[in-house]
Design an enzyme around this catalytic site. Structure first.
Site, PDB file in Angstrom:
ATOM      1  N   ARG A 201       4.929   0.155   0.749  1.00  0.00           N
ATOM      2  CA  ARG A 201       5.163   0.583  -0.494  1.00  0.00           C
ATOM      3  C   ARG A 201       6.233  -0.152  -1.727  1.00  0.00           C
ATOM      4  NH1 ARG A 201       2.916   4.228  -4.984  1.00  0.00           N
ATOM      5  NH2 ARG A 201       4.136   3.434  -7.105  1.00  0.00           N
ATOM      6  N   ARG A 210      -0.755  -1.575  -4.501  1.00  0.00           N
ATOM      7  CA  ARG A 210       0.205  -0.611  -3.615  1.00  0.00           C
ATOM      8  C   ARG A 210      -0.229  -0.363  -2.577  1.00  0.00           C
ATOM      9  NH1 ARG A 210       0.544   3.099  -8.462  1.00  0.00           N
ATOM     10  NH2 ARG A 210      -0.274   1.415  -9.559  1.00  0.00           N
ATOM     11  N   ASP A 213       0.458   5.131  -2.647  1.00  0.00           N
ATOM     12  CA  ASP A 213       0.469   5.951  -3.554  1.00  0.00           C
ATOM     13  C   ASP A 213       0.331   7.342  -3.445  1.00  0.00           C
ATOM     14  OD1 ASP A 213       1.092   5.954  -6.216  1.00  0.00           O
ATOM     15  OD2 ASP A 213      -0.842   5.720  -7.509  1.00  0.00           O
ATOM     16  N   ASP A 215       1.271  10.555  -5.324  1.00  0.00           N
ATOM     17  CA  ASP A 215       0.945  11.291  -6.492  1.00  0.00           C
ATOM     18  C   ASP A 215       1.246  13.326  -6.392  1.00  0.00           C
ATOM     19  OD1 ASP A 215       2.100   9.262  -8.077  1.00  0.00           O
ATOM     20  OD2 ASP A 215       0.079   9.081  -8.400  1.00  0.00           O
TER      21      ASP A 215
END
Length: 273
Positions: A201, A210, A213, A215
């Site tokens: 990344r 990307r 990812d 989160d």
């Protein structure tokens, strides 16, 4: 939650910053409050539904006698983590390590460190739109599962979605993961960023393409807004590609600020379209 309490378990061990503490040793007193649901054990009278406090005491004793620590802060952290990993019925605990013979040259009863630790339920949004998207996501799940202090609880189906934010790029695979973890929020963030980095990344374009990812969407019912981390994720309630897979594994999860479930948040977006 119910409690099993162990008070002032006495262990003689060789911990401390000073040479005489390492050589001569001293007395330590360890107390533990274990938060356990004891109802089933109380009704059935079966040990398998509770925590054997004798075994807990022996684990504590072994940690103190088989290791060499400089700080009682490290003693407390080591004891807490070991107990939480070894006894799955314990969801959280309090550990206090007392040092009654602290060599400070002044009269006192004891010096102690007291900590609270436990398992936390977190929800992670996962996405990829470069290379072998499925492989990157599977590698991330494997990396999370490989942590001794983190357990993967649920993994949603993956959905293919258009990119968000106006940057021209390939479509994403998106999903959500529910985990139980001993990591604090900042620790979890650092770990997830490391997993992203291992997947190649690169953070060059905001909302850009990307390989991976990851989160943090929610962490228990915590609300925090720090420079590096905001929980709940500040955009999650606006994104169908987050809410749809999250609804699959946690439809009644309540947003702590908006006071609505994941299902309700998803329906609000659909009504506005």
């Amino acid at each position: 939650m119910d409690q099993i309490i162990i008070k002032d378990l006495e262990v003689y061990a060789n911990h401390g910053l000073y040479k005489e503490e390492k050589v001569l040793g001293q007395k330590f007193l360890v107390s533990a409050v274990l938060y356990v649901d004891t109802k089933l054990a109380g009704v059935s009278d079966q040990m398998e539904f509770s925590v054997d406090y004798g075994k807990v005491c022996r684990v504590i004793k072994d940690i103190l006698t088989e290791n060499d620590f400089n700080l009682i802060e490290c003693v407390a952290e080591t004891v807490a983590k070991k107990l939480l990993l070894k006894f799955p019925l314990v969801r959280k605990l309090e550990i206090e390590v007392k040092k009654p013979w602290a060599p400070i040259g002044l009269p006192l009863d004891y010096v102690s460190v007291k900590i609270k630790r436990g398992w936390h339920r977190a929800y992670i949004g996962v996405g990829s739109n470069m290379g072998d998207r499925m492989e990157y996501i599977n590698q991330a799940i494997d990396a999370i599962e490989a942590q001794d202090d983190t357990k993967v609880v649920h993994v949603s189906s993956l959905i293919e979605t258009k990119p968000y934010g106006g940057v021209k790029q390939d479509d994403f695979l998106n999903g959500c993961i529910a985990i139980d973890t001993l990591k604090e929020p900042e620790e979890l963030l650092d770990f997830l960023m490391d997993v992203e980095a291992q997947a190649g990344r690169v953070r060059t374009i905001h909302w850009g393409p990307r390989t991976l990812d990851l989160d943090i969407l929610m962490y228990d019912d915590l609300v925090m807004n720090e420079r590096k981390l905001t929980i709940p994720h500040k955009e999650m309630h606006k994104r169908l590609f987050v809410l749809e897979p999250l609804e699959e594994i946690a439809p009644y999860l309540m947003h702590p600020l908006l006071g609505k479930t994941v299902t309700q948040l998803k329906e609000m977006i659909k009504e506005e379209q």
